[in-house]
Design a protein around this motif. Structure first.
Motif, mmCIF file in Angstrom:
data_model
loop_
_atom_site.group_PDB
_atom_site.id
_atom_site.type_symbol
_atom_site.label_atom_id
_atom_site.label_comp_id
_atom_site.label_asym_id
_atom_site.label_seq_id
_atom_site.Cartn_x
_atom_site.Cartn_y
_atom_site.Cartn_z
ATOM 1 N N THR A 254 21.597 38.172 -36.714
ATOM 2 C CA THR A 254 21.859 38.372 -35.265
ATOM 3 C C THR A 254 21.010 39.738 -34.856
ATOM 4 O O THR A 254 20.647 40.250 -35.858
ATOM 5 C CB THR A 254 23.327 38.643 -34.797
ATOM 6 N N THR A 255 21.187 40.177 -33.638
ATOM 7 C CA THR A 255 20.458 41.438 -33.230
ATOM 8 C C THR A 255 21.327 42.526 -33.283
ATOM 9 O O THR A 255 22.749 42.259 -33.173
ATOM 10 C CB THR A 255 19.586 41.237 -32.017
ATOM 11 N N ARG A 258 23.633 42.315 -30.122
ATOM 12 C CA ARG A 258 24.393 41.188 -29.880
ATOM 13 C C ARG A 258 25.705 41.340 -30.897
ATOM 14 O O ARG A 258 26.832 41.133 -30.559
ATOM 15 C CB ARG A 258 23.855 40.087 -30.385
ATOM 16 N N TRP A 259 25.517 42.067 -31.895
ATOM 17 C CA TRP A 259 26.571 42.267 -32.979
ATOM 18 C C TRP A 259 27.375 43.287 -32.426
ATOM 19 O O TRP A 259 28.633 43.132 -32.396
ATOM 20 C CB TRP A 259 25.948 42.893 -34.331
ATOM 21 N N GLU A 261 27.983 43.898 -29.347
ATOM 22 C CA GLU A 261 28.807 43.387 -28.174
ATOM 23 C C GLU A 261 30.064 42.546 -28.677
ATOM 24 O O GLU A 261 30.880 42.488 -28.037
ATOM 25 C CB GLU A 261 27.895 42.598 -27.440
ATOM 26 N N ARG A 262 29.907 41.879 -29.767
ATOM 27 C CA ARG A 262 31.029 41.201 -30.225
ATOM 28 C C ARG A 262 31.842 42.081 -30.898
ATOM 29 O O ARG A 262 33.224 41.589 -30.811
ATOM 30 C CB ARG A 262 30.356 40.169 -31.270
ATOM 31 N N VAL A 296 30.856 39.548 -20.104
ATOM 32 C CA VAL A 296 31.051 39.528 -21.661
ATOM 33 C C VAL A 296 32.269 38.411 -22.059
ATOM 34 O O VAL A 296 31.791 37.514 -22.996
ATOM 35 C CB VAL A 296 31.240 40.770 -22.290
ATOM 36 N N ARG A 299 30.662 34.688 -20.954
ATOM 37 C CA ARG A 299 29.605 34.329 -21.969
ATOM 38 C C ARG A 299 29.973 34.057 -23.192
ATOM 39 O O ARG A 299 29.671 33.107 -23.605
ATOM 40 C CB ARG A 299 28.576 35.601 -22.005
ATOM 41 N N HIS A 300 31.164 34.663 -23.842
ATOM 42 C CA HIS A 300 31.413 34.419 -25.159
ATOM 43 C C HIS A 300 32.722 33.585 -25.143
ATOM 44 O O HIS A 300 32.743 32.745 -26.208
ATOM 45 C CB HIS A 300 31.757 35.637 -25.978
#
Length: 316
Positions: A254-255, A258-259, A261-262, A296, A299-300
């Motif tokens: 992943t980027t 993104r990591w 954000e999770r 967020v 989206r997730h």
């Protein structure tokens, strides 16, 4: 009225997918709301579960009359190789005579293979949610839900979530008081205080192999609200932003953004469950603003922070 419930079992079935919900129904009977339970297999006879325990004297589908509920249990091979034709035929036959159809864990792969979940919301074990969505793109997979109802179809997350599903079915049939009494007897939550995302980032992300990346990820997990922009992390690691991005792709698939954000989403989720408001959860998790928090979550998780927090008050 005694409701008829059939559990579809087969060689390799996960035993707790069957025994957990079955115990909920047994306890319902002790409280004056009995269910008549049938163990059904594609050909009848003895079935051997994945742990070696045998389920004897199952009946074949043609021996089963009208049903109130069909429950399709799960197994590892339903994900790796898919359900075989015999299992699909049995499930299709039983589903056609049931008023409602449910699955536990990877049992959702059987319903999806029959096309019964097309255009519907569904869930499965968090580890298999992506595979379910890729293999059956018409299914609207909700990876964070413990159980989902869409019309007459009910799906649940991994293994012990079958108990959550069965409590929801009992609550629908006989009211919250009965379901609450069963939950007390079994010493389980009426509804668990969290979704599958409580198992997500830390467990689903493979550990970093390099000391450099492991140090960075440990710092993010320790303090998600700190400055973890790509330039800041690259500077902390004394590497270029391009090299750091390559490391994340190579080791974590992943980027960096993104990591991070999770990780922040996981922290915000836990803060909400701990009683923090949306503004405080956004600030302390590093997501910053209410609007970012909402985006967020949408989206997730496909929901709002408010709905996420409210979801766990009852089985509904």
């Amino acid at each position: 009225m005694t409701r008829r419930v059939a559990f579809l079992v087969f060689d390799g079935v996960t035993l707790l997918d069957v025994s957990g919900p079955l115990e909920v129904l047994h306890q319902s009977g002790r409280l004056g709301h009995p269910y008549r339970v049938l163990l059904v297999s594609p050909t009848g006879g003895t079935v051997t579960a994945s742990n070696g325990v045998t389920l004897a004297a199952t009946v074949a589908p043609e021996e089963v009359g009208p049903l109130d509920t069909l429950v399709v249990a799960g197994a590892d091979h339903l994900v790796s190789t898919g359900p075989d034709e015999g299992l699909l035929a049995a499930a299709g036959s039983l589903a056609g005579r049931a008023e409602r159809v449910a699955s536990v864990c990877s049992g959702a792969f059987v319903l999806a293979a029959l096309g019964l979940l097309d255009g519907r919301r569904a869930t499965t074990h968090w580890r298999h949610a992506r595979a379910l969505g890729l293999r059956h793109p018409l299914v609207r997979v909700e990876p964070d839900a413990l159980h989902v109802r869409d019309g007459r179809y009910h799906t649940s997350a991994g293994i012990s979530a079958g108990i959550d599903l069965a409590l929801a079915l009992v609550e629908h049939d006989h009211g919250a008081g009965t379901a609450r009494g069963i939950a007390r007897e079994l010493v389980v939550f009426m509804q668990r205080p969290g979704g599958q995302s409580q198992f997500s980032t830390a467990l689903a992300t493979p550990p970093a192999r390099s000391d450099l990346l492991r140090t960075l990820t440990d710092a993010v997990l320790a303090d998600p609200a700190a400055d973890h922009s790509l330039p800041a992390m690259a500077a902390a690691a004394a590497v270029s932003t391009r090299h750091l991005t390559r490391l994340f792709q190579a080791e974590l698939h992943t980027t960096p953004a993104r990591w991070v954000e999770r990780v922040r989403l996981d922290r915000a989720r836990q803060l909400l469950l701990d009683g923090y408001g949306s503004t405080a959860a956004a600030r302390h998790s590093g997501l910053g603003s209410d609007e970012t928090l909402r985006r967020v979550f949408a989206r997730h998780l496909g929901t709002t922070p408010t709905e996420y927090r409210r979801r766990f008050g009852s089985t509904g």
